[in-house]
Design a protein around this motif. Structure first.
Motif, PDB file in Angstrom:
ATOM      1  N   GLY A  57       0.806  -1.203   0.000  1.00  0.00           N
ATOM      2  CA  GLY A  57       0.000   0.000   0.000  1.00  0.00           C
ATOM      3  C   GLY A  57       0.842   1.256   0.000  1.00  0.00           C
ATOM      4  N   PHE A  58       2.189   1.107   0.127  1.00  0.00           N
ATOM      5  CA  PHE A  58       3.065   2.268   0.155  1.00  0.00           C
ATOM      6  C   PHE A  58       2.968   3.011  -1.176  1.00  0.00           C
ATOM      7  CE2 PHE A  58       7.235   4.103  -0.792  1.00  0.00           C
ATOM      8  CZ  PHE A  58       7.350   5.009   0.250  1.00  0.00           C
ATOM      9  N   VAL A  59       2.850   4.334  -1.081  1.00  0.00           N
ATOM     10  CA  VAL A  59       2.737   5.155  -2.293  1.00  0.00           C
ATOM     11  C   VAL A  59       4.137   5.337  -2.896  1.00  0.00           C
ATOM     12  CG1 VAL A  59       2.080   7.402  -3.215  1.00  0.00           C
ATOM     13  CG2 VAL A  59       0.713   6.353  -1.414  1.00  0.00           C
ATOM     14  N   LYS A  60       4.358   4.782  -4.046  1.00  0.00           N
ATOM     15  CA  LYS A  60       5.652   4.908  -4.696  1.00  0.00           C
ATOM     16  C   LYS A  60       5.774   6.208  -5.473  1.00  0.00           C
ATOM     17  CE  LYS A  60       5.377   0.938  -6.881  1.00  0.00           C
ATOM     18  NZ  LYS A  60       5.785  -0.215  -7.716  1.00  0.00           N
ATOM     19  N   SER A  61       4.667   6.647  -6.083  1.00  0.00           N
ATOM     20  CA  SER A  61       4.712   7.907  -6.827  1.00  0.00           C
ATOM     21  C   SER A  61       3.288   8.385  -7.061  1.00  0.00           C
ATOM     22  CB  SER A  61       5.424   7.729  -8.175  1.00  0.00           C
ATOM     23  OG  SER A  61       4.664   6.863  -9.017  1.00  0.00           O
ATOM     24  N   VAL A  62       3.154   9.692  -7.297  1.00  0.00           N
ATOM     25  CA  VAL A  62       1.866  10.272  -7.633  1.00  0.00           C
ATOM     26  C   VAL A  62       2.117  11.415  -8.605  1.00  0.00           C
ATOM     27  CG1 VAL A  62       1.951  11.751  -5.577  1.00  0.00           C
ATOM     28  CG2 VAL A  62      -0.221  11.383  -6.783  1.00  0.00           C
ATOM     29  N   THR A  63       1.437  11.391  -9.733  1.00  0.00           N
ATOM     30  CA  THR A  63       1.586  12.446 -10.740  1.00  0.00           C
ATOM     31  C   THR A  63       0.210  13.009 -11.059  1.00  0.00           C
ATOM     32  OG1 THR A  63       1.402  10.829 -12.526  1.00  0.00           O
ATOM     33  CG2 THR A  63       3.634  11.366 -11.781  1.00  0.00           C
ATOM     34  N   THR A  64       0.191  14.266 -11.468  1.00  0.00           N
ATOM     35  CA  THR A  64      -1.062  14.940 -11.804  1.00  0.00           C
ATOM     36  C   THR A  64      -1.231  15.003 -13.298  1.00  0.00           C
ATOM     37  OG1 THR A  64       0.006  17.096 -11.784  1.00  0.00           O
ATOM     38  CG2 THR A  64      -0.930  16.327  -9.709  1.00  0.00           C
ATOM     39  N   GLY A  65      -2.508  15.061 -13.693  1.00  0.00           N
ATOM     40  CA  GLY A  65      -2.819  15.168 -15.108  1.00  0.00           C
ATOM     41  C   GLY A  65      -3.693  16.386 -15.362  1.00  0.00           C
ATOM     42  N   ASP A  66      -4.805  16.180 -16.076  1.00  0.00           N
ATOM     43  CA  ASP A  66      -5.718  17.290 -16.354  1.00  0.00           C
ATOM     44  C   ASP A  66      -6.408  17.758 -15.070  1.00  0.00           C
ATOM     45  OD1 ASP A  66      -5.043  17.058 -19.003  1.00  0.00           O
ATOM     46  OD2 ASP A  66      -6.753  15.741 -19.479  1.00  0.00           O
ATOM     47  N   GLY A  67      -6.606  19.053 -14.946  1.00  0.00           N
ATOM     48  CA  GLY A  67      -7.336  19.596 -13.795  1.00  0.00           C
ATOM     49  C   GLY A  67      -6.788  20.953 -13.384  1.00  0.00           C
ATOM     50  N   ASP A  68      -7.459  21.508 -12.377  1.00  0.00           N
ATOM     51  CA  ASP A  68      -7.041  22.805 -11.854  1.00  0.00           C
ATOM     52  C   ASP A  68      -5.697  22.650 -11.154  1.00  0.00           C
ATOM     53  OD1 ASP A  68      -7.934  25.687 -11.074  1.00  0.00           O
ATOM     54  OD2 ASP A  68      -7.177  24.764  -9.224  1.00  0.00           O
ATOM     55  N   PRO A  69      -4.740  23.506 -11.427  1.00  0.00           N
ATOM     56  CA  PRO A  69      -3.402  23.339 -10.848  1.00  0.00           C
ATOM     57  C   PRO A  69      -3.411  23.359  -9.344  1.00  0.00           C
ATOM     58  CG  PRO A  69      -3.328  24.837 -12.702  1.00  0.00           C
ATOM     59  CD  PRO A  69      -4.752  24.565 -12.450  1.00  0.00           C
ATOM     60  N   SER A  70      -4.178  24.282  -8.734  1.00  0.00           N
ATOM     61  CA  SER A  70      -4.183  24.356  -7.261  1.00  0.00           C
ATOM     62  C   SER A  70      -4.849  23.134  -6.668  1.00  0.00           C
ATOM     63  CB  SER A  70      -4.900  25.636  -6.801  1.00  0.00           C
ATOM     64  OG  SER A  70      -6.267  25.625  -7.257  1.00  0.00           O
ATOM     65  N   VAL A  71      -5.890  22.666  -7.303  1.00  0.00           N
ATOM     66  CA  VAL A  71      -6.554  21.442  -6.839  1.00  0.00           C
ATOM     67  C   VAL A  71      -5.608  20.263  -6.972  1.00  0.00           C
ATOM     68  CG1 VAL A  71      -8.475  19.853  -7.263  1.00  0.00           C
ATOM     69  CG2 VAL A  71      -8.862  22.328  -7.333  1.00  0.00           C
ATOM     70  N   CYS A  72      -4.887  20.195  -8.110  1.00  0.00           N
ATOM     71  CA  CYS A  72      -3.946  19.071  -8.356  1.00  0.00           C
ATOM     72  C   CYS A  72      -2.836  19.079  -7.324  1.00  0.00           C
ATOM     73  CB  CYS A  72      -3.362  19.176  -9.758  1.00  0.00           C
ATOM     74  SG  CYS A  72      -4.562  18.770 -11.060  1.00  0.00           S
ATOM     75  N   ARG A  73      -2.301  20.282  -6.997  1.00  0.00           N
ATOM     76  CA  ARG A  73      -1.212  20.325  -6.024  1.00  0.00           C
ATOM     77  C   ARG A  73      -1.711  19.861  -4.648  1.00  0.00           C
ATOM     78  NH1 ARG A  73       0.028  25.093  -8.796  1.00  0.00           N
ATOM     79  NH2 ARG A  73      -1.125  26.334  -7.235  1.00  0.00           N
ATOM     80  N   SER A  74      -2.850  20.353  -4.262  1.00  0.00           N
ATOM     81  CA  SER A  74      -3.353  19.972  -2.941  1.00  0.00           C
ATOM     82  C   SER A  74      -3.737  18.496  -2.900  1.00  0.00           C
ATOM     83  CB  SER A  74      -4.562  20.844  -2.569  1.00  0.00           C
ATOM     84  OG  SER A  74      -5.607  20.675  -3.519  1.00  0.00           O
ATOM     85  N   ALA A  75      -4.259  17.953  -3.998  1.00  0.00           N
ATOM     86  CA  ALA A  75      -4.620  16.523  -4.044  1.00  0.00           C
ATOM     87  C   ALA A  75      -3.364  15.664  -3.990  1.00  0.00           C
ATOM     88  CB  ALA A  75      -5.419  16.235  -5.311  1.00  0.00           C
ATOM     89  N   GLN A  76      -2.325  16.088  -4.709  1.00  0.00           N
ATOM     90  CA  GLN A  76      -1.050  15.354  -4.691  1.00  0.00           C
ATOM     91  C   GLN A  76      -0.462  15.361  -3.285  1.00  0.00           C
ATOM     92  OE1 GLN A  76       2.106  17.150  -7.011  1.00  0.00           O
ATOM     93  NE2 GLN A  76       2.928  15.107  -7.566  1.00  0.00           N
ATOM     94  N   ASN A  77      -0.557  16.501  -2.592  1.00  0.00           N
ATOM     95  CA  ASN A  77      -0.053  16.582  -1.219  1.00  0.00           C
ATOM     96  C   ASN A  77      -0.847  15.687  -0.294  1.00  0.00           C
ATOM     97  OD1 ASN A  77       1.953  18.410  -1.902  1.00  0.00           O
ATOM     98  ND2 ASN A  77       0.626  20.200  -1.557  1.00  0.00           N
ATOM     99  N   ALA A  78      -2.123  15.573  -0.551  1.00  0.00           N
ATOM    100  CA  ALA A  78      -2.972  14.714   0.290  1.00  0.00           C
ATOM    101  C   ALA A  78      -2.541  13.274   0.173  1.00  0.00           C
ATOM    102  CB  ALA A  78      -4.430  14.888  -0.103  1.00  0.00           C
ATOM    103  N   VAL A  79      -2.223  12.818  -1.065  1.00  0.00           N
ATOM    104  CA  VAL A  79      -1.784  11.421  -1.282  1.00  0.00           C
ATOM    105  C   VAL A  79      -0.454  11.199  -0.583  1.00  0.00           C
ATOM    106  CG1 VAL A  79      -1.092   9.719  -3.012  1.00  0.00           C
ATOM    107  CG2 VAL A  79      -3.062  11.204  -3.433  1.00  0.00           C
ATOM    108  N   LEU A  80       0.487  12.120  -0.783  1.00  0.00           N
ATOM    109  CA  LEU A  80       1.797  11.975  -0.158  1.00  0.00           C
ATOM    110  C   LEU A  80       1.686  12.032   1.364  1.00  0.00           C
ATOM    111  CD1 LEU A  80       3.897  14.214  -2.598  1.00  0.00           C
ATOM    112  CD2 LEU A  80       3.831  11.701  -2.489  1.00  0.00           C
ATOM    113  N   LYS A  81       0.775  12.825   1.868  1.00  0.00           N
ATOM    114  CA  LYS A  81       0.576  12.921   3.306  1.00  0.00           C
ATOM    115  C   LYS A  81       0.066  11.604   3.869  1.00  0.00           C
ATOM    116  CE  LYS A  81      -1.980  15.515   6.825  1.00  0.00           C
ATOM    117  NZ  LYS A  81      -2.993  16.600   7.052  1.00  0.00           N
TER     118      LYS A  81
END
Length: 318
Positions: A267-291
């Motif tokens: 279940g360890f998160v090896k990587s997370v990348t963003t695709g289409d979407g709002d940049p601020s939403v993508c950054r915060s969503a990526q941080n949520a996964v890494l968190k």
């Protein structure tokens, strides 16, 4: 050869002729010496004494005339002697020339005789070689004839043996053909029997395959349903985990972001990348996964294989 002939001619001159020739030369030399002395040592007379000495002059003149006469006679004799010697030498030279010509003729005759003998020997050798070739050819022909006779004998024996073997072979083939026909009929009956059994077996196997395929399809459908349920289940769990760790605000309302997440079997998160979407939403969503660090993962290998890389679109829940 000519030089030797001359030497032989000089050696063959008679001792008497040589002595006479030398004597003549000596006489002429003495006369010449007397004349020279008489001319050189005759004293000059004074004019007053010429009249008184006339008788002496006449005597001396007479003496000189006698000497000249003697010299003339000796010279003629010497010339005759020289001519005689020359004639003798010419005769000897001619004789020597004839002897040389005779020797040359004999040498030529000997050479021609030698050439004739050599020609005769060559002809004899050629005749001998021709006879040897003819004899060898005759032996060769006799050997060939012998070999040909032996070959014909072997050929007849081989033909007889071949005919015998052909007859035996024909009998064996006929017997073999009879046995083959019987075997063919037996195999044909066996083939028909096996084909009937195979048709029946194939029918049974086809029926079994159909039944097994139906069962497999049923099981696969159940498995697919199970997998879909599991995938949906864990996808929902992952969304819930992201939402719990996501820091959101009212500005994100109605916005979304596409994430691609790679997880390990633990279940360890090896990587997370963003695709289409709002940049601020993508950054915060990526941080949520890494968190979160770890996401819910099924223990079922088939489920994990399909969810090892997850692609989903997330929206903040205000």
């Amino acid at each position: 050869m000519v030089e030797q002939s001359k030497q032989q001619h000089n050696k063959s001159a008679s001792p008497g002729s040589a002595a006479a020739w030398l004597k003549s030369i000596a006489v002429h030399g003495a006369i010449a010496a007397v004349l020279l002395v008489s001319f050189e040592f005759t004293p000059e007379l004074q004019p007053q004494l010429q009249v008184s000495l006339e008788d002496s002059d006449f005597a001396e003149q007479a003496q000189q005339e006698e000497i000249v006469k003697a010299v003339t006679i000796d010279k003629q004799a010497l010339q005759q002697q020289v001519e005689r010697i020359q004639r003798q030498k010419a005769a000897e030279k001619a004789a020597e020339q004839r002897r040389i010509e005779e020797l040359q003729q004999k040498a030529a005759d000997a050479r021609r005789a030698r050439e004739r003998e050599q020609q005769r020997l060559r002809e004899l050798q050629q005749t001998k070689e021709q006879q040897e070739r003819e004899a060898a050819e005759a032996r060769k022909e006799a050997e060939q004839a012998k070999l040909e006779a032996e070959r014909l004998k072997q050929k007849r024996a081989a033909a007889e043996q071949a005919a015998k073997e052909a007859a035996e072979k024909r009998e064996r083939e006929e017997e073999k053909a009879r046995q083959a026909e019987a075997e063919r009929k037996r195999k044909e009956a066996e083939r028909k029997r096996r084909e009937q059994e195979q048709r029946e077996q194939a029918e049974r196997e086809a029926q079994l395959q159909r039944e097994m395929a139906a069962e497999m399809e049923r099981r696969q459908a159940a498995r697919r349903q199970q997998l879909m349920s599991e995938i949906e289940k864990y996808t929902a769990l992952i969304r819930q985990t992201i939402q719990r760790n996501w820091v959101i605000d009212s500005s994100m309302s109605g916005k979304s972001c596409e994430l691609t997440i790679a997880v390990a079997p633990s279940g360890f998160v090896k990587s997370v990348t963003t695709g289409d979407g709002d940049p601020s939403v993508c950054r915060s969503a990526q941080n949520a996964v890494l968190k979160a660090g770890e996401l819910p993962v099924s223990d079922d290998p088939d489920v994990y294989q399909q969810m090892s890389t997850i692609k989903l679109t997330v929206k903040p829940q205000l």
